[in-house]
Design an enzyme around this catalytic site. Structure first.
Site, PDB file in Angstrom:
ATOM      1  CD1 TRP A   1      21.597  -5.941 -36.600  1.00  0.00           C
ATOM      2  CD2 TRP A   1      20.213  -7.200 -37.827  1.00  0.00           C
ATOM      3  NE1 TRP A   1      22.270  -6.303 -37.742  1.00  0.00           N
ATOM      4  CE2 TRP A   1      21.443  -7.088 -38.508  1.00  0.00           C
ATOM      5  CE3 TRP A   1      19.198  -7.953 -38.412  1.00  0.00           C
ATOM      6  CZ2 TRP A   1      21.673  -7.704 -39.753  1.00  0.00           C
ATOM      7  CZ3 TRP A   1      19.435  -8.553 -39.644  1.00  0.00           C
ATOM      8  CH2 TRP A   1      20.643  -8.435 -40.308  1.00  0.00           C
TER       9      TRP A   1
ATOM     10  CB  THR B   1      24.106   0.758 -41.208  1.00  0.00           C
ATOM     11  OG1 THR B   1      24.418   1.477 -42.405  1.00  0.00           O
ATOM     12  CG2 THR B   1      25.305  -0.065 -40.774  1.00  0.00           C
ATOM     13  CD  GLU B   2      25.174  -4.369 -38.919  1.00  0.00           C
ATOM     14  OE1 GLU B   2      24.575  -5.304 -38.371  1.00  0.00           O
ATOM     15  OE2 GLU B   2      26.006  -4.532 -39.841  1.00  0.00           O
ATOM     16  CG  LEU B   3      17.786  -4.518 -39.198  1.00  0.00           C
ATOM     17  CD1 LEU B   3      16.828  -5.545 -38.615  1.00  0.00           C
ATOM     18  CD2 LEU B   3      17.313  -4.110 -40.586  1.00  0.00           C
TER      19      LEU B   3
END
Length: 404
Positions: free
Chosen positions: A300, A145-147
């Protein structure tokens, strides 16, 4: 020859309806079906359908030399099934080309990796089953999730058999190193890491339509000039972004579709300099240049590239702690209705709406946000969670009484 690696995140949360204190004990339907349907169909019309059609055309035109990768959350796939089955059909058409890789992720687009290894692994396995069911492929690469990434998270991912993982090319982790190389996990070097080139990714995702940007307007030829430049070091340039960049964040009238239509041809014209690959192909072709040491979690999100977008204030942490305190009850019950609510309540967007970080990140936090303030988001979420816990406790007590 540099490898160009396009990866797109596809996700829409299941949004909660306005749920007041007086609903508790009476109303156990928590979702805003109208908002979820309306937003999904709008984004499908603006982004998913036209962009999928364009990618399919580009793959056919370029003799399968053009390749991309996607991760699609399980929550998004559920909404495709309910509200936009034609979008699922179009992703399946892309899967059949053999030029599109589908990555594994957490089913609920959750923050489980930060709090529960067991839940994290369960969601990855659930997501892999869903991807295999819908697209006929077993994911080989993973993106959290979201890097979100750390050495420990990478180790868990490697233990599940994945050999490639995506994360952010964050300056505070890389230091002087370039994100344009393959790296290895510090604990299990068998896991290869592809790092996002955030500048070149954000040139498309955020700056493309900014008329105050010194490089506006961005053309395909100008962009390819940057990619092929001898001043651009490295072996693989990883362009990772939200899929909603195309047609939603950057609307059609900005020229974003025309840009993307021209880009593959311009890249492939540099025959001896640039090529496309999926993330697994890129990680297999290029050997890691070193290990990446990341003892603390990064992502990120926002300028800090950490997890404060979701867990940066007391409201977020209270909601997060209260939710995951229910994990053992959920596991004990094994009830599909409770599992369903448990799943969508974990989606990271709920905590993102509670963010009180503004400054340069304010516009990002307010996009698609149904609440007027972080406090409103917190109250609404906690009201739903309180009712869910009441029903959960009743079910646990009933099961215990039955066992006697």
């Amino acid at each position: 020859m540099k490898t160009i690696c396009f990866y797109f995140q596809v996700h829409q949360p299941l949004r909660l309806k306005k749920y007041r204190f007086f609903n508790m004990g009476k109303d156990h339907l928590y979702l805003d079906d109208y908002a979820n349907r309306t937003i999904m169909q709008k984004v499908a019309r603006r982004c998913y359908l036209p962009m999928n059609e364009l990618l399919l055309k580009l793959i056919r035109e370029n003799g399968k030399k053009f390749k991309v990768a996607f991760s699609i959350s399980g929550i998004a796939i559920e909404q495709f099934r309910m509200y936009a089955p034609e979008v699922l059909d179009s992703f399946q058409a892309l899967a059949r080309t053999g030029c599109v890789e589908f990555l594994a992720e957490t089913y609920a687009h959750s923050l489980a990796s930060l709090v529960s290894e067991e839940e994290f692994v369960d969601q990855i396995r659930q997501h892999c089953r869903t991807i295999e069911q819908e697209f006929g492929v077993k994911p080989k690469a993973f993106r959290n999730t979201e890097l979100i990434y750390s050495d420990r998270i990478g180790e868990i991912v490697a233990s599940l058999g994945f050999r490639t993982m995506l994360t952010e090319g964050a300056k505070h982790i890389l230091g002087w190193k370039s994100p344009n190389f393959v790296y290895a996990n510090a604990i299990n070097p068998k896991l290869h890491l592809l790092l996002r080139n955030f500048k070149l990714s954000d040139d498309i995702a955020f700056r493309f339509s900014d008329r105050n940007w010194s490089e506006w307007p961005l053309t395909a030829d100008k962009y390819v000039g940057w990619l092929a430049s001898p001043d651009m070091p490295g072996e693989t340039v990883n362009l990772f972004m939200d899929y909603e960049t195309f047609g939603e964040h950057q609307t059609a009238d900005t020229g974003i579709f025309e840009f993307m239509r021209a880009l593959p041809k311009a890249i492939l014209a540099k025959k001896n300099d640039l090529e496309f690959a999926t993330v697994s192909e890129a990680a297999k072709k290029h050997q890691p240049v070193s290990v990446l040491h990341c003892p603390h979690v990064m992502s990120w999100a926002d300028e800090e590239r950490d997890v404060t977008a979701w867990l940066g204030n007391e409201l977020q942490n209270e909601a997060f702690s209260k939710l995951y305190a229910q994990k053992e009850k959920i596991a004990a019950l094994k009830n599909p209705d409770f599992d369903y609510v448990w799943s969508f309540m974990q989606t990271s967007d709920h905590f993102y709406y509670m963010a009180t970080k503004w400054l340069s990140d304010g516009d990002v936090h307010s996009y698609f946000n149904p609440y007027d303030s972080a406090y409103d988001a917190f109250i609404n979420y906690m009201n739903v969670l309180a009712d869910f816990i009441i029903e959960l406790d009743k079910a646990v007590a009933a099961k215990a009484a039955k066992a006697k």
